[in-house]
Structure formats: C-alpha cells, structure tokens
Design an enzyme around this catalytic site. Sequence first.
Site, PDB file in Angstrom:
ATOM      1  N   HIS A   1      11.254 -23.787   8.966  1.00 46.64           N
ATOM      2  CA  HIS A   1       9.955 -24.631   9.185  1.00 46.64           C
ATOM      3  C   HIS A   1       8.481 -24.241   8.932  1.00 46.64           C
ATOM      4  CE1 HIS A   1      12.625 -25.261  13.277  1.00 46.64           C
ATOM      5  NE2 HIS A   1      13.577 -25.418  12.395  1.00 46.64           N
ATOM      6  N   ASN A   2       8.121 -23.520   8.648  1.00 47.63           N
ATOM      7  CA  ASN A   2       6.387 -22.895   8.527  1.00 47.63           C
ATOM      8  C   ASN A   2       6.446 -22.939   6.320  1.00 47.63           C
ATOM      9  OD1 ASN A   2       7.237 -20.609  10.726  1.00 47.63           O
ATOM     10  ND2 ASN A   2       6.516 -22.982  11.070  1.00 47.63           N
TER      11      ASN A   2
ATOM     12  N   CYS B   1       3.632  -2.864   3.804  1.00 50.20           N
ATOM     13  CA  CYS B   1       2.966  -1.842   4.056  1.00 50.20           C
ATOM     14  C   CYS B   1       3.596  -1.283   5.364  1.00 50.20           C
ATOM     15  CB  CYS B   1       1.268  -2.143   4.650  1.00 50.20           C
ATOM     16  SG  CYS B   1       1.267  -3.199   6.296  1.00 50.20           S
ATOM     17  N   GLY B   2       3.010  -0.267   6.511  1.00 52.90           N
ATOM     18  CA  GLY B   2       3.405   0.643   6.878  1.00 52.90           C
ATOM     19  C   GLY B   2       4.168  -0.530   8.637  1.00 52.90           C
TER      20      GLY B   2
ATOM     21  N   ASP C   1       0.830  -1.078   0.115  1.00 55.17           N
ATOM     22  CA  ASP C   1      -0.155  -0.323  -0.342  1.00 55.17           C
ATOM     23  C   ASP C   1       0.516   1.475   0.042  1.00 55.17           C
ATOM     24  OD1 ASP C   1       0.638   0.328   2.697  1.00 55.17           O
ATOM     25  OD2 ASP C   1      -0.802   0.042   3.475  1.00 55.17           O
TER      26      ASP C   1
ATOM     27  N   ARG D   1       7.661   1.190   8.214  1.00 56.79           N
ATOM     28  CA  ARG D   1       7.819   2.084   8.970  1.00 56.79           C
ATOM     29  C   ARG D   1       8.575   1.086  10.839  1.00 56.79           C
ATOM     30  NH1 ARG D   1       2.141   4.223   8.518  1.00 56.79           N
ATOM     31  NH2 ARG D   1       1.894   5.251   6.863  1.00 56.79           N
TER      32      ARG D   1
ATOM     33  N   GLY E   1       3.524  -3.770   8.407  1.00 52.94           N
ATOM     34  CA  GLY E   1       3.604  -5.482   7.951  1.00 52.94           C
ATOM     35  C   GLY E   1       2.632  -6.235   8.588  1.00 52.94           C
TER      36      GLY E   1
ATOM     37  N   ARG F   1       2.743 -30.424   9.641  1.00 53.42           N
ATOM     38  CA  ARG F   1       2.053 -29.446  10.781  1.00 53.42           C
ATOM     39  C   ARG F   1       1.540 -28.302   9.439  1.00 53.42           C
ATOM     40  NH1 ARG F   1       7.811 -29.496  14.860  1.00 53.42           N
ATOM     41  NH2 ARG F   1       6.287 -31.303  15.777  1.00 53.42           N
TER      42      ARG F   1
HETATM   43  C1  RB5 Z   1      -1.736   2.087   5.897  1.00 53.70           C
HETATM   44  O1  RB5 Z   1      -1.187   3.799   6.922  1.00 53.70           O
HETATM   45  C2  RB5 Z   1      -1.286   1.667   7.290  1.00 53.70           C
HETATM   46  O2  RB5 Z   1      -2.497   1.639   8.238  1.00 53.70           O
HETATM   47  C3  RB5 Z   1      -1.177   0.486   6.685  1.00 53.70           C
HETATM   48  O3  RB5 Z   1       0.207   0.494   5.956  1.00 53.70           O
HETATM   49  C4  RB5 Z   1      -0.508  -0.692   7.568  1.00 53.70           C
HETATM   50  O4  RB5 Z   1       0.096  -0.405   9.028  1.00 53.70           O
HETATM   51  C5  RB5 Z   1      -1.438  -1.496   8.654  1.00 53.70           C
HETATM   52  O5  RB5 Z   1      -1.623  -2.763   8.772  1.00 53.70           O
END
Ligand code: RB5
Length: 171
Positions: free
Chosen positions: A121-122, A88-89, A31, A132, A91, A159
């Site tokens: 393992h998975n 994403c921010g 995203d 972030r 993960g 598993r």
């Molecule tokens: C977007 O602001 C943020 O919510 C998204 O990147 C993510 O961290 C969500 O899990």
Amino acid sequence: MRAEFTRVSWVNDPSVQDSSELPIRVVLGSDHGGLSLKNELAQYLTSQAIVVTDLGTHTADSVDYPEFGAAVGRAVVAGDAEFGVAVCGSGLGICIAANKIDGVRAVTIHDVTSARLSRAHNDANVICLGERLIGREVAKEALDVFLATAFEGGRHANRVHSLDALLTQQM
Ligand code: RB5
C-alpha cells in the site's frame, strides 16, 4: 521456506529487458544499538544471493543514528539499491532520519503483516527495525515479506505520489 523476491525497482526501469536475471540489491545501515541485528540480516540476505552493501556502523562504539539512517536513504534514492534496511535500538530514530531524505518512504516494522502492507500500500523502500524490540526470527520473516511484496499501485498510487510531493511543498 525462502520467499520469492520481486525485482520491483528493476521492473520499472525501461532499460532493463529481463529483470528476472538481475539480483536484488539491499543497502543496510545501523547505529551501535542495531549493529548485531544489522550484521545478522546482512549475512542472512547474502546467504540468499541478494547483493548487500553494508554502510556501517561496523563497531560497537557509540555513534549517532541520523548519519546512518540518512546514508541508507541516500543510497536507495540514488539507485544504488532497490531497498534499504536501517536498524537502531528501537527502529525509530534511524527511521526518522531516513525519512528526511527526499524520495524515501521508511517504515518501522514490528510484525509481518505491517511489512507486507508497507510494500503493498505504501511502496515503502526502507524497512527500519529495532534490535532491542524485535525477535530475530520475526525480523527475518518481516524482511523476507518486505522484499517479496510488490506495490499494488491502483488506488494507492496517487496517495504515494502525494506523500512524495509533501517534501517539496513549503509551508
Ligand atoms: C541508542 O542508544 C538508541 O537511542 C538508538 O539506537 C535508537 O533507539 C534511537 O531511536
């Protein structure tokens, strides 16, 4: 030093005689919160002759992570790539989304050891990273290790089969 990547999925394909000649394929998605790290990782993988497909997002406009996590998961399950990378921010959200797709084993990774264990393992097939939260060099090293580590099978195989069966079970 560059890791030696295994062609895990190819090796399991009986139609492939010599998997060592085939490139590994990775599909990426993010995203807006993961755009910059996703782009950097796409470049990083491309520089190592890995075949990369970038499913977006491609701009900084705000988008919803479920769409992109699911797209990465669908591409891996469809066999378009051996592995997926979803950013994403945090993960987290994009990982939840990827795991909604039957056959996906997506993991949020913050360190190299978890990256290795998630493969060994998975048999994880999608690595999720939080732009972030994780440093760029750790992200690259974790990704290297994720792609280079083979599933150990053995006691882990049942598993993982049980994990995959959960999605087809109804309450
Ligand atoms: C977007 O602001 C943020 O919510 C998204 O990147 C993510 O961290 C969500 O899990």
